[in-house]
Scaffold this motif. Sequence first.
Motif, mmCIF file in Angstrom:
data_model
loop_
_atom_site.group_PDB
_atom_site.id
_atom_site.type_symbol
_atom_site.label_atom_id
_atom_site.label_comp_id
_atom_site.label_asym_id
_atom_site.label_seq_id
_atom_site.Cartn_x
_atom_site.Cartn_y
_atom_site.Cartn_z
ATOM 1 N N HIS A 55 5.232 8.898 5.244
ATOM 2 C CA HIS A 55 5.349 8.087 4.037
ATOM 3 C C HIS A 55 4.043 8.010 3.258
ATOM 4 O O HIS A 55 4.041 7.679 2.085
ATOM 5 N N GLY A 60 6.498 9.838 -0.784
ATOM 6 C CA GLY A 60 6.411 8.415 -0.483
ATOM 7 C C GLY A 60 5.032 7.811 -0.634
ATOM 8 O O GLY A 60 4.850 6.616 -0.407
ATOM 9 N N ARG A 62 3.174 7.122 -3.264
ATOM 10 C CA ARG A 62 3.063 6.096 -4.302
ATOM 11 C C ARG A 62 3.674 4.781 -3.834
ATOM 12 O O ARG A 62 3.093 3.724 -4.009
ATOM 13 N N GLN A 63 4.834 4.854 -3.192
ATOM 14 C CA GLN A 63 5.480 3.644 -2.705
ATOM 15 C C GLN A 63 4.635 2.985 -1.612
ATOM 16 O O GLN A 63 4.523 1.765 -1.551
ATOM 17 N N PHE A 64 4.039 3.825 -0.747
ATOM 18 C CA PHE A 64 3.177 3.273 0.289
ATOM 19 C C PHE A 64 1.950 2.608 -0.325
ATOM 20 O O PHE A 64 1.534 1.531 0.111
ATOM 21 N N LEU A 66 1.692 1.200 -3.253
ATOM 22 C CA LEU A 66 2.119 -0.077 -3.833
ATOM 23 C C LEU A 66 2.343 -1.127 -2.754
ATOM 24 O O LEU A 66 1.946 -2.284 -2.909
ATOM 25 N N ALA A 67 2.946 -0.717 -1.647
ATOM 26 C CA ALA A 67 3.177 -1.648 -0.542
ATOM 27 C C ALA A 67 1.845 -2.101 0.064
ATOM 28 O O ALA A 67 1.667 -3.284 0.382
ATOM 29 N N ASN A 98 6.813 -7.119 1.370
ATOM 30 C CA ASN A 98 7.217 -5.729 1.584
ATOM 31 C C ASN A 98 8.486 -5.598 2.413
ATOM 32 O O ASN A 98 8.788 -4.523 2.927
ATOM 33 N N TYR A 101 10.715 -2.766 1.246
ATOM 34 C CA TYR A 101 10.092 -1.474 1.532
ATOM 35 C C TYR A 101 10.265 -1.120 3.009
ATOM 36 O O TYR A 101 10.648 0.011 3.352
ATOM 37 N N ARG A 104 13.801 -0.118 3.796
ATOM 38 C CA ARG A 104 14.106 1.249 3.356
ATOM 39 C C ARG A 104 13.523 2.278 4.327
ATOM 40 O O ARG A 104 14.152 3.300 4.595
#
Length: 107
Positions: A55, A60, A62-64, A66-67, A98, A101, A104
């Motif tokens: 991730h 992934g 970018r999502q990580f 942000l989290a 989170n 997140y 998911r």
Amino acid sequence: MEYPLLQSIAFFGVAALGLGILAFAAVALWREMIDERPLLLAQLLAREHVEMSPHVSGVGARQFALAARRCMHCAARERCEDWLAQDRRSGYEAFCPNTGYIARLKG
């Protein structure tokens, strides 16, 4: 009647004040950047048996990121540290920003 000396003093006074404010902001930003608190999200993901490496790279990432940012600026940090110290498996959903997140990643 012009007063060039007074104008110069006023100009340099305002400039010094502005530089002082910028220096204060730079120090605050620098302190934020060198903050070496552990990323509690990593500990929580390990507790939930979620492998981080797939991730963190690729799609992934970018999502990580942000989290991770949400985690570092979380108002519930102390509550999370207490939760992690108790070696519990559930309950973080009540305070963790989170939660979605993590769900998911697990699902």
